[in-house]
Design a protein around this motif. Structure first.
Motif, mmCIF file in Angstrom:
data_model
loop_
_atom_site.group_PDB
_atom_site.id
_atom_site.type_symbol
_atom_site.label_atom_id
_atom_site.label_comp_id
_atom_site.label_asym_id
_atom_site.label_seq_id
_atom_site.Cartn_x
_atom_site.Cartn_y
_atom_site.Cartn_z
ATOM 1 N N ALA A 64 49.905 41.221 49.860
ATOM 2 C CA ALA A 64 48.531 41.189 50.367
ATOM 3 C C ALA A 64 48.361 40.117 51.434
ATOM 4 O O ALA A 64 47.699 40.334 52.466
ATOM 5 C CB ALA A 64 47.570 40.948 49.199
ATOM 6 N N LEU A 65 48.959 38.954 51.226
ATOM 7 C CA LEU A 65 48.859 37.876 52.225
ATOM 8 C C LEU A 65 49.566 38.276 53.515
ATOM 9 O O LEU A 65 49.066 38.016 54.632
ATOM 10 C CB LEU A 65 49.460 36.585 51.664
ATOM 11 C CG LEU A 65 48.667 35.903 50.524
ATOM 12 C CD1 LEU A 65 49.455 34.728 49.961
ATOM 13 C CD2 LEU A 65 47.297 35.422 51.044
ATOM 14 N N LEU A 66 50.738 38.913 53.394
ATOM 15 C CA LEU A 66 51.467 39.336 54.582
ATOM 16 C C LEU A 66 50.720 40.405 55.369
ATOM 17 O O LEU A 66 50.885 40.532 56.591
ATOM 18 C CB LEU A 66 52.851 39.874 54.182
ATOM 19 C CG LEU A 66 53.829 38.829 53.620
ATOM 20 C CD1 LEU A 66 55.126 39.495 53.173
ATOM 21 C CD2 LEU A 66 54.140 37.750 54.679
ATOM 22 N N ARG B 163 45.364 39.935 54.274
ATOM 23 C CA ARG B 163 44.211 39.904 53.379
ATOM 24 C C ARG B 163 43.774 38.460 53.131
ATOM 25 O O ARG B 163 44.573 37.518 53.262
ATOM 26 C CB ARG B 163 44.562 40.552 52.044
ATOM 27 C CG ARG B 163 45.096 41.975 52.158
ATOM 28 C CD ARG B 163 43.996 42.979 52.292
ATOM 29 N NE ARG B 163 44.515 44.343 52.440
ATOM 30 C CZ ARG B 163 43.773 45.426 52.336
ATOM 31 N NH1 ARG B 163 42.467 45.324 52.095
ATOM 32 N NH2 ARG B 163 44.304 46.619 52.523
ATOM 33 N N ALA B 164 42.508 38.307 52.779
ATOM 34 C CA ALA B 164 42.004 36.978 52.457
ATOM 35 C C ALA B 164 42.698 36.441 51.208
ATOM 36 O O ALA B 164 43.169 37.214 50.362
ATOM 37 C CB ALA B 164 40.500 37.034 52.234
ATOM 38 N N SER C 65 43.679 38.454 47.896
ATOM 39 C CA SER C 65 45.100 38.547 47.520
ATOM 40 C C SER C 65 45.310 38.087 46.085
ATOM 41 O O SER C 65 46.055 38.714 45.315
ATOM 42 C CB SER C 65 45.944 37.695 48.478
ATOM 43 O OG SER C 65 45.806 38.150 49.799
ATOM 44 N N ILE C 66 44.644 36.989 45.740
ATOM 45 C CA ILE C 66 44.767 36.494 44.359
ATOM 46 C C ILE C 66 44.191 37.520 43.382
ATOM 47 O O ILE C 66 44.752 37.774 42.313
ATOM 48 C CB ILE C 66 44.051 35.140 44.218
ATOM 49 C CG1 ILE C 66 44.774 34.066 45.045
ATOM 50 C CG2 ILE C 66 43.989 34.725 42.746
ATOM 51 C CD1 ILE C 66 44.078 32.733 45.059
ATOM 52 N N TYR C 67 43.063 38.130 43.778
ATOM 53 C CA TYR C 67 42.443 39.159 42.933
ATOM 54 C C TYR C 67 43.405 40.336 42.704
ATOM 55 O O TYR C 67 43.550 40.822 41.583
ATOM 56 C CB TYR C 67 41.147 39.639 43.590
ATOM 57 C CG TYR C 67 40.572 40.871 42.946
ATOM 58 C CD1 TYR C 67 39.865 40.789 41.759
ATOM 59 C CD2 TYR C 67 40.762 42.126 43.537
ATOM 60 C CE1 TYR C 67 39.361 41.943 41.159
ATOM 61 C CE2 TYR C 67 40.260 43.276 42.945
ATOM 62 C CZ TYR C 67 39.559 43.183 41.752
ATOM 63 O OH TYR C 67 39.053 44.323 41.171
#
Length: 381
Positions: A133-135, A138-139, A143-145
């Protein structure tokens, strides 16, 4: 002979647990399908996504089956590898929206991989979606969610799958307990019947042999002995009826009197020392059964001329001792039913925390002794 063990009622709990698991997996599948509909650029991609979801669903059902972790290692590796491909390859088309499929993979890792590797791999599955998600830009919070959702899906799948397995094991154990209870009751009934009829039939046989010898020379005494046989047979019938209704109880005091009468009729010099007060009905019944079996055995298996029956209470224990002479060292009962009596009594004594010893005593005599602690049985009564 057909097994008469009653069928145990099948609990609905296993079906309910499987239904909950199936409904949960189906809900996840529908959510993923909706995500694919939003992300698909055309019907071909949507069909491919639906096919991949269907295969993943089938794989997850297989991984969630009770005992799946005990299957062949090769099969587990193949199905986990297929699930891995289906969880990560479509991300190239549907981006991180497809990442929830890693939750199924995380749950399968917990189910199929040995414990020391399962949890690190489970954590890695959640971290991989976070990184993807980070790549993809995404915020951080999103991403943590997504990573956390993957871990949550995995632990839910794992928990519900294990719940199904545990419910089935519990249901099987419940059935086994019921079967053991039936078998235990059969054994109890068999022991009680043996203790009742073994003594009574031995007494009737002995007295009938005595009557045959007395009829020509002492008909009056033979008539008295015949009356005793009738009393014994009627008492045996009443005992069997009480036993069949579960109301069987025995009295040690009565058995001492009966044993002395029987031994005297068999021309056995009998010495009785009785000073006791059984703390409970169970103890009274068990010791009475011990005395019956001991007297039955000494009449069947020895040429007894002298017998001592002693019941005493000392050192916090109730002690019954039956000792006789006339031991025949070479005697062996060839009947198939021989040898069950003392084993039955040992099991009876265990219930009241007692112990049984039987064997040769000094002077070439045979001794049967039952010892039951009175304090523990008084506290349990």
């Amino acid at each position: 002979m057909q097994d008469r063990t009653p069928n145990v009622h099948v609990s609905p709990a296993p079906r309910l647990a499987k239904g909950v698991l199936f409904a949960t997996l189906t809900s996840f599948l529908v959510i993923m399908l909706l995500n694919a509909v939003d992300s698909a650029s055309g019907p071909v991609e949507l069909v491919c996504a639906a096919a991949a979801l269907a295969v993943s669903f089938v794989l997850q059902l297989r991984h969630s089956e009770p005992g799946a972790r005990h299957g062949p290692a090769r099969d587990r590796v193949l199905t986990l590898s297929a699930q891995f491909v289906l969880a990560y390859t479509p991300i190239a088309l549907f981006e991180v929206q497809w990442g929830a499929m890693a939750g199924f993979l995380a749950g399968s890792l917990l189910l199929l991989v040995p414990g020391r590797y399962a949890w690190p791999l489970y954590g890695a599955a959640g971290a991989s979606i976070l990184v993807i998600a980070l790549l993809q830009g995404r915020a951080v919070t999103e991403s943590i969610y997504l990573g956390q959702s993957t871990l949550l899906t995995g632990v839910v799948v794992f928990g519900l799958s294990r719940l199904v397995e545990l419910v089935e094991e519990l249901n099987e154990a419940r059935g086994e307990v019921a079967r053991i209870a039936v078998i235990t009751e059969r054994l109890r009934f068999s022991r009680d019947l043996h203790d009742l009829l073994g003594y009574s039939l031995s007494a009737i046989t002995l007295k009938c042999e005595l009557i045959v010898r007395l009829v020509p020379v002492h008909p009056e005494r033979a008539l008295d002995e015949l009356k005793d046989v009738l009393v014994t047979s009627r008492q045996s019938l009443a005992d069997v009826r009480r036993l069949s209704s579960g109301l069987r109880a025995m009295s040690l005091a009565q058995e001492v009197t009966s044993a002395k009468s029987l031994l005297t009729a068999a021309d056995v010099r009998t010495t009785v020392v009785a000073d006791f007060d059984p703390p409970t009905q169970d103890v009274d019944t068990v010791l009475a059964a011990v005395l019956r079996e001991a007297v039955t055995n000494l009449l069947r298996h020895s040429k007894v001329r002298n017998c001592t029956i002693e019941v005493t209470e000392d050192d916090g224990a109730l002690r019954l001792t039956v000792e006789n002479d006339g031991v025949i060292p070479s005697y062996r009962d060839a009947s198939r039913e021989s040898g069950n009596g003392l084993g039955n009594l040992t099991q009876r004594l265990v219930v009241v925390q007692g112990r049984l010893t039987a064997g040769l005593a000094p002077g070439g005599k045979f001794r049967v002794q039952a010892v039951i602690p009175t304090q523990s049985n008084s506290s349990n009564s």
